[in-house]
Design a protein around this motif. Sequence first.
Motif, PDB file in Angstrom:
ATOM      1  N   ASN A  89      29.209  34.126  68.085  1.00 28.00           N
ATOM      2  CA  ASN A  89      30.651  33.943  67.981  1.00 28.00           C
ATOM      3  C   ASN A  89      31.052  33.189  66.723  1.00 28.00           C
ATOM      4  OD1 ASN A  89      30.895  35.286  70.382  1.00 28.00           O
ATOM      5  ND2 ASN A  89      31.155  33.443  71.620  1.00 28.00           N
ATOM      6  N   ILE A  90      30.264  32.192  66.325  1.00 36.94           N
ATOM      7  CA  ILE A  90      30.589  31.453  65.105  1.00 36.94           C
ATOM      8  C   ILE A  90      30.361  32.334  63.879  1.00 36.94           C
ATOM      9  CG2 ILE A  90      28.342  30.344  64.747  1.00 36.94           C
ATOM     10  CD1 ILE A  90      31.639  28.559  64.227  1.00 36.94           C
ATOM     11  N   GLU A  91      29.352  33.190  63.928  1.00 42.74           N
ATOM     12  CA  GLU A  91      29.108  34.117  62.808  1.00 42.74           C
ATOM     13  C   GLU A  91      30.241  35.127  62.681  1.00 42.74           C
ATOM     14  OE1 GLU A  91      25.313  35.748  63.714  1.00 42.74           O
ATOM     15  OE2 GLU A  91      24.284  33.820  63.475  1.00 42.74           O
ATOM     16  N   ASP A  92      30.740  35.612  63.815  1.00 43.73           N
ATOM     17  CA  ASP A  92      31.883  36.532  63.790  1.00 43.73           C
ATOM     18  C   ASP A  92      33.126  35.852  63.221  1.00 43.73           C
ATOM     19  OD1 ASP A  92      30.352  38.536  64.854  1.00 43.73           O
ATOM     20  OD2 ASP A  92      31.141  38.358  66.901  1.00 43.73           O
ATOM     21  N   ALA A  93      33.360  34.601  63.627  1.00 44.34           N
ATOM     22  CA  ALA A  93      34.517  33.865  63.125  1.00 44.34           C
ATOM     23  C   ALA A  93      34.406  33.627  61.622  1.00 44.34           C
ATOM     24  CB  ALA A  93      34.660  32.538  63.862  1.00 44.34           C
ATOM     25  N   LEU A  94      33.231  33.266  61.145  1.00 44.35           N
ATOM     26  CA  LEU A  94      33.024  33.060  59.708  1.00 44.35           C
ATOM     27  C   LEU A  94      33.252  34.354  58.935  1.00 44.35           C
ATOM     28  CD1 LEU A  94      29.868  30.778  59.799  1.00 44.35           C
ATOM     29  CD2 LEU A  94      32.114  30.124  58.966  1.00 44.35           C
ATOM     30  N   GLU A 133      45.816  35.961  67.981  1.00 43.92           N
ATOM     31  CA  GLU A 133      44.914  37.092  67.747  1.00 43.92           C
ATOM     32  C   GLU A 133      44.763  37.331  66.251  1.00 43.92           C
ATOM     33  OE1 GLU A 133      42.232  39.609  68.321  1.00 43.92           O
ATOM     34  OE2 GLU A 133      43.209  38.955  70.162  1.00 43.92           O
ATOM     35  N   VAL A 134      43.515  37.370  65.768  1.00 47.51           N
ATOM     36  CA  VAL A 134      43.288  37.587  64.334  1.00 47.51           C
ATOM     37  C   VAL A 134      43.341  39.060  63.952  1.00 47.51           C
ATOM     38  CG1 VAL A 134      41.947  35.478  64.021  1.00 47.51           C
ATOM     39  CG2 VAL A 134      40.779  37.624  64.556  1.00 47.51           C
ATOM     40  N   LEU A 135      43.326  39.951  64.931  1.00 50.01           N
ATOM     41  CA  LEU A 135      43.315  41.386  64.619  1.00 50.01           C
ATOM     42  C   LEU A 135      44.660  41.891  64.092  1.00 50.01           C
ATOM     43  CD1 LEU A 135      41.084  42.820  67.465  1.00 50.01           C
ATOM     44  CD2 LEU A 135      40.515  42.485  65.067  1.00 50.01           C
ATOM     45  N   ARG A 167      35.873  40.450  70.352  1.00 51.14           N
ATOM     46  CA  ARG A 167      36.246  39.249  71.093  1.00 51.14           C
ATOM     47  C   ARG A 167      37.560  38.697  70.570  1.00 51.14           C
ATOM     48  NH1 ARG A 167      35.718  33.920  71.580  1.00 51.14           N
ATOM     49  NH2 ARG A 167      35.091  33.554  69.440  1.00 51.14           N
ATOM     50  N   SER A 168      38.446  38.314  71.462  1.00 49.08           N
ATOM     51  CA  SER A 168      39.735  37.751  71.087  1.00 49.08           C
ATOM     52  C   SER A 168      39.533  36.366  70.475  1.00 49.08           C
ATOM     53  CB  SER A 168      40.633  37.658  72.313  1.00 49.08           C
ATOM     54  OG  SER A 168      41.861  37.087  71.970  1.00 49.08           O
TER      55      SER A 168
END
Length: 189
Positions: A54-59, A139-141, A153-154
């Motif tokens: 999840n942290i890798e996706d956020a980065l 939401e970042v999308l 993931r939201s």
Amino acid sequence: MATATLPRLAETYQKELRPALSKSLDIKNPHQLPRLEKIVVSMGVGSAISDKKNIEDALSALGEITGQKPLTCRARKSVANFKLRQGMPIGAKVTLRGARMYEFLDRLISLVLPRVRDFRGLSDKAFDGNGNYSLGLSEVLVFPELNPDKYTRSQGMNIAICFSGHSDEKSRELLKAFGFPFHRPDVEA
């Protein structure tokens, strides 16, 4: 040698908004006019405690949105109830300045905020007393740069817009001049 072009919003600020703000705020000295200093985009990823992906996706998402490598934020204290240890990665942030800052703000105003579901305008009370404005997106999308198939993931984000004016009223006037979509209670949708 290639000449750097000024972003559209920065050029508008230099040529049109500064003289207009000087007149409307009755400020003669151009150094006393409010101006953008930086924009800080951050994501808190509490679920990174249980799943490191999840942290890798956020980065990755923050890097794609801002065009700049994000900084990993780590926990300062250990909290046993949350299974959190000191030094664990729990968030990401990017500080934008200069041309990237103006381009990000331009995309935020013209592309991203109109894509937010059930958007009725931003609160004009989200100033901190020193002229800085903060807003959150759930939401970042809504950013067109992100592929919805990759980020399933939201995830939300916080955006802090920092000004040099040290006054909420001056900063509010500058954001209105930029075309920031503040909520107007007199207009019903």
